[in-house]
Structure formats: C-alpha cells, structure tokens
Design a protein around this motif. Sequence first.
Motif, short mmCIF file in Angstrom:
data_model
loop_
_atom_site.label_atom_id
_atom_site.label_comp_id
_atom_site.label_asym_id
_atom_site.label_seq_id
_atom_site.Cartn_x
_atom_site.Cartn_y
_atom_site.Cartn_z
N ALA A 86 3.89 0.77 19.91
CA ALA A 86 4.18 1.24 18.56
C ALA A 86 3.08 0.82 17.58
O ALA A 86 2.67 1.61 16.73
N VAL A 87 2.60 -0.40 17.71
CA VAL A 87 1.53 -0.87 16.82
C VAL A 87 0.25 -0.08 17.07
O VAL A 87 -0.40 0.39 16.13
N VAL A 88 -0.11 0.10 18.33
CA VAL A 88 -1.31 0.88 18.66
C VAL A 88 -1.16 2.31 18.12
O VAL A 88 -2.09 2.87 17.51
N GLY A 89 0.00 2.90 18.32
CA GLY A 89 0.22 4.26 17.84
C GLY A 89 0.18 4.35 16.32
O GLY A 89 -0.41 5.28 15.77
N ALA A 90 0.79 3.39 15.65
CA ALA A 90 0.79 3.40 14.19
C ALA A 90 -0.63 3.24 13.65
O ALA A 90 -1.03 3.95 12.71
N VAL A 91 -1.38 2.34 14.24
CA VAL A 91 -2.78 2.17 13.83
C VAL A 91 -3.53 3.48 14.04
O VAL A 91 -4.31 3.92 13.19
N GLY A 92 -3.29 4.12 15.17
CA GLY A 92 -3.95 5.40 15.44
C GLY A 92 -3.63 6.44 14.38
O GLY A 92 -4.53 7.05 13.79
N TYR A 93 -2.35 6.64 14.12
CA TYR A 93 -1.96 7.63 13.12
C TYR A 93 -2.52 7.28 11.74
O TYR A 93 -3.07 8.14 11.05
N LEU A 94 -2.36 6.04 11.33
CA LEU A 94 -2.75 5.65 9.98
C LEU A 94 -4.26 5.59 9.79
O LEU A 94 -4.75 5.72 8.67
N ALA A 95 -5.01 5.40 10.88
CA ALA A 95 -6.47 5.35 10.78
C ALA A 95 -7.10 6.73 11.01
O ALA A 95 -8.32 6.85 11.02
N GLY A 96 -6.27 7.73 11.19
CA GLY A 96 -6.81 9.07 11.41
C GLY A 96 -7.18 9.36 12.85
O GLY A 96 -7.79 10.37 13.14
N LEU A 97 -6.82 8.45 13.75
CA LEU A 97 -7.06 8.65 15.18
C LEU A 97 -5.79 9.23 15.80
O LEU A 97 -5.07 8.57 16.55
N THR A 98 -5.51 10.46 15.44
CA THR A 98 -4.24 11.09 15.79
C THR A 98 -4.00 11.11 17.29
O THR A 98 -2.87 10.88 17.74
N ALA A 99 -5.02 11.36 18.08
CA ALA A 99 -4.85 11.40 19.54
C ALA A 99 -4.34 10.05 20.06
O ALA A 99 -3.46 10.01 20.93
N LEU A 100 -4.88 8.96 19.53
CA LEU A 100 -4.41 7.63 19.93
C LEU A 100 -2.94 7.45 19.56
O LEU A 100 -2.15 6.94 20.36
N GLY A 101 -2.58 7.88 18.36
CA GLY A 101 -1.19 7.78 17.92
C GLY A 101 -0.26 8.57 18.81
O GLY A 101 0.81 8.09 19.21
N ILE A 102 -0.68 9.77 19.16
CA ILE A 102 0.15 10.63 20.00
C ILE A 102 0.32 10.02 21.40
O ILE A 102 1.44 9.96 21.91
N VAL A 103 -0.76 9.57 21.99
CA VAL A 103 -0.68 9.02 23.34
C VAL A 103 0.19 7.76 23.38
O VAL A 103 1.07 7.63 24.24
N ALA A 104 -0.02 6.86 22.44
CA ALA A 104 0.77 5.62 22.42
C ALA A 104 2.25 5.92 22.17
O ALA A 104 3.13 5.37 22.85
N ALA A 105 2.53 6.80 21.23
CA ALA A 105 3.93 7.15 20.95
C ALA A 105 4.56 7.87 22.13
O ALA A 105 5.74 7.65 22.45
N ALA A 106 3.79 8.71 22.81
CA ALA A 106 4.32 9.43 23.97
C ALA A 106 4.65 8.48 25.12
O ALA A 106 5.68 8.63 25.78
N PHE A 107 3.78 7.49 25.36
CA PHE A 107 4.09 6.50 26.40
C PHE A 107 5.36 5.73 26.05
O PHE A 107 6.22 5.49 26.92
N ALA A 108 5.48 5.33 24.80
CA ALA A 108 6.69 4.60 24.38
C ALA A 108 7.92 5.49 24.51
O ALA A 108 8.98 5.02 24.96
N LEU A 109 7.80 6.75 24.14
CA LEU A 109 8.93 7.68 24.28
C LEU A 109 9.32 7.85 25.74
O LEU A 109 10.50 7.85 26.08
N PHE A 110 8.33 7.98 26.61
CA PHE A 110 8.61 8.13 28.04
C PHE A 110 9.44 6.94 28.55
O PHE A 110 10.46 7.12 29.23
N ALA A 111 9.02 5.73 28.21
CA ALA A 111 9.73 4.54 28.67
C ALA A 111 11.13 4.46 28.07
O ALA A 111 12.10 4.15 28.77
#
Length: 135
Positions: A86-111
């Motif tokens: 969640a932290v990695v994904g939030a940093v991704g989204y908030l820093a404009g690294l949307t792909a990082l946010g999506i991937v991190a959130a997707a892994f968390a959602l999968f689990a």
Amino acid sequence: MGLDPRGPRFAAAVTSVVLAVVLVTGSGLLLVAQAVVFAVAVLAGPGASPYGWIYRALVAPRLAPPTEREDPRPVRFAQGVGLVFAVVGAVGYLAGLTALGIVAAAFALFAAFLNAVFGLCLGCEMYLRFRRATA
C-alpha cells in the motif's frame, strides 16, 4: 486467546473492495487510508484495526461463536506485507508513477481477494514458511 478466523477474512473482503476502488479511480489518497488501516493492524494487532473493530461490533454478534481460534502473528505479518504494498502504491500514485501505483495495488488486491474468497492468506503462508526455515 487468538483470533476468530472469520475476522481477517472479513477484513480482507473490505480491503478488496477498497483496493478495487483504488484501481478504478487511481486514488493515491484512498490507498494512503488503506495503508493506515494496515499500519494500525501491524502496530496494535488485527483486532484493533478499523476493520477488526467493525467485525467485532457489527458482524461477530450475529454469528455463532467461532469453533476455533488462530494465532494472530501470521495475520499481523500479512498486514505488514499489505502495508508495504500500500505504501509503495500510494507513493507511486502520488508521485505521478501511476504504473507503480497500479502494480502495487493490484498485487495487494490479489492477496486480499484470495484471503476473502478462498481463505488463503499469502502473507500468513510467508510467515509460516519463514518460521519453519529459521527454526
């Protein structure tokens, strides 16, 4: 005493909904809120998290008492893994690294989804394998 195993599954279901909304909306702030929920569970225990409180206050009284209890340590570890994603994904989204946010959130959602639907807690399994390997 141990945890009612239905509580973490309830929390995983709520988390799955939150993470799905994050992926649909791209909301880094909602992912920050989910990270806070994970952090409370890690620091104070799964039962002290907002989702644990909701389960105990609103859901558990309507169910039969649990027939078994589980060790909270694997669940706490799993919440820590969720916190990292969640932290990695939030940093991704908030820093404009949307792909990082999506991937991190997707892994968390999968689990979270695996836990909610099938009762398979990946973080718990990681914890148990680590304990066996270091014992």
